[in-house]
Design an enzyme around this catalytic site. Structure first.
Site, short mmCIF file in Angstrom:
data_model
loop_
_atom_site.label_atom_id
_atom_site.label_comp_id
_atom_site.label_asym_id
_atom_site.label_seq_id
_atom_site.Cartn_x
_atom_site.Cartn_y
_atom_site.Cartn_z
N CYS A 36 0.80 -1.23 0.00
CA CYS A 36 0.00 0.00 0.00
C CYS A 36 0.83 1.28 0.00
O CYS A 36 0.28 2.36 -0.16
CB CYS A 36 -0.92 0.02 1.21
SG CYS A 36 -0.01 0.10 2.76
N CYS A 107 -1.13 -4.72 6.92
CA CYS A 107 -0.89 -3.51 7.72
C CYS A 107 -0.27 -3.86 9.06
O CYS A 107 0.61 -3.15 9.57
CB CYS A 107 -2.20 -2.76 7.96
SG CYS A 107 -3.29 -2.70 6.55
#
Ligand code: FES
Length: 221
Positions: A36, A107
């Site tokens: 990301c 994440c």
């Protein structure tokens, strides 16, 4: 539709613990996610006599899941020895957060990788690395994959900015395909130095900027 975050994730996201730089840190790492483009920095203050983490903090440029994971990691790692903190698993951390949506696993992995990289940074700076293999172009390339190209939020290798890596007699030279006066040149240089200089057999790191340098390294490295 909002992601199904647990109450614990939301609580850590809204009130993150141990945020900010640690002025007296003796190790740090900044890791970026290739998935990301987000980043997280972890700072450690390690007691050199018993190798215990006395203090820890983080800065996150990521999403709620990343902030919550980094926050709970700081609580779980504080007071642990480096070996104990290294052995914290993704499952333990995810369980402590009451679970994470599967789409957000990367994440939390980013936050854990940052903790591990900060520990590695301490060990390298203090001669504690047990397996001493010679630094190779592959290893330097791997480290440079952790340096973000701030213009696009992906790492330097993927964005083909690393034009050449040369290793000779403990000197590592990295050629970057940007002009020397580029607005991010100083920042990129600092990040490269931070990643490469602690390697046990590296005596000097030279970062050269030349937008006309050779063609990029193959992506497969
Ligand atoms: Fe990037 Fe979560 S989406 S850290």
């Amino acid at each position: 539709m909002p992601l199904p975050y647990s109450d614990i994730v939301m609580e850590h996201f809204r009130n993150p613990r141990n945020v900010g730089r640690l002025d007296d840190a003796n190790a740090k790492a900044v890791e970026g996610s290739p998935a990301c483009g987000d980043m997280v920095a972890v700072y450690l203050k390690v007691n050199p006599s018993d190798l215990r983490i006395e203090d820890i903090s983080f800065e996150s440029y990521g999403c709620a899941s990343n902030i919550a994971t980094a926050s709970i990691i700081t609580e779980m790692a504080r007071g642990k020895t480096l070996e104990e903190a290294k052995n914290l698993t993704w499952k333990q951390i995810s369980d402590a957060l009451g679970g994470l949506p599967s789409i957000k696993v990367h994440c939390s992995v980013l936050a854990i990788d940052s903790l591990r990289a900060a520990i590695e940074n301490y060990e390298e700076r203090h001669g504690l690395v047990k397996e001493r293999t010679a630094t190779t172009v592959e290893l330097v390339t791997k480290r440079l994959k952790r340096v973000m190209n701030p213009m696009v939020g992906l790492d330097l290798v993927r964005t083909k900015l690393v034009r050449e890596i040369e290793i000779k007699d403990g000197r590592v030279r990295v050629a970057v395909g940007l002009p020397p006066d580029h607005q991010f040149a100083a920042n990129i240089k600092e990040e490269i130095m931070e990643k490469i200089a602690p390697l046990w057999d590296v005596k000097e790191v030279a970062v050269e900027f030349d937008e006309l340098a050779l063609s990029p390294l193959p992506m497969a490295l």
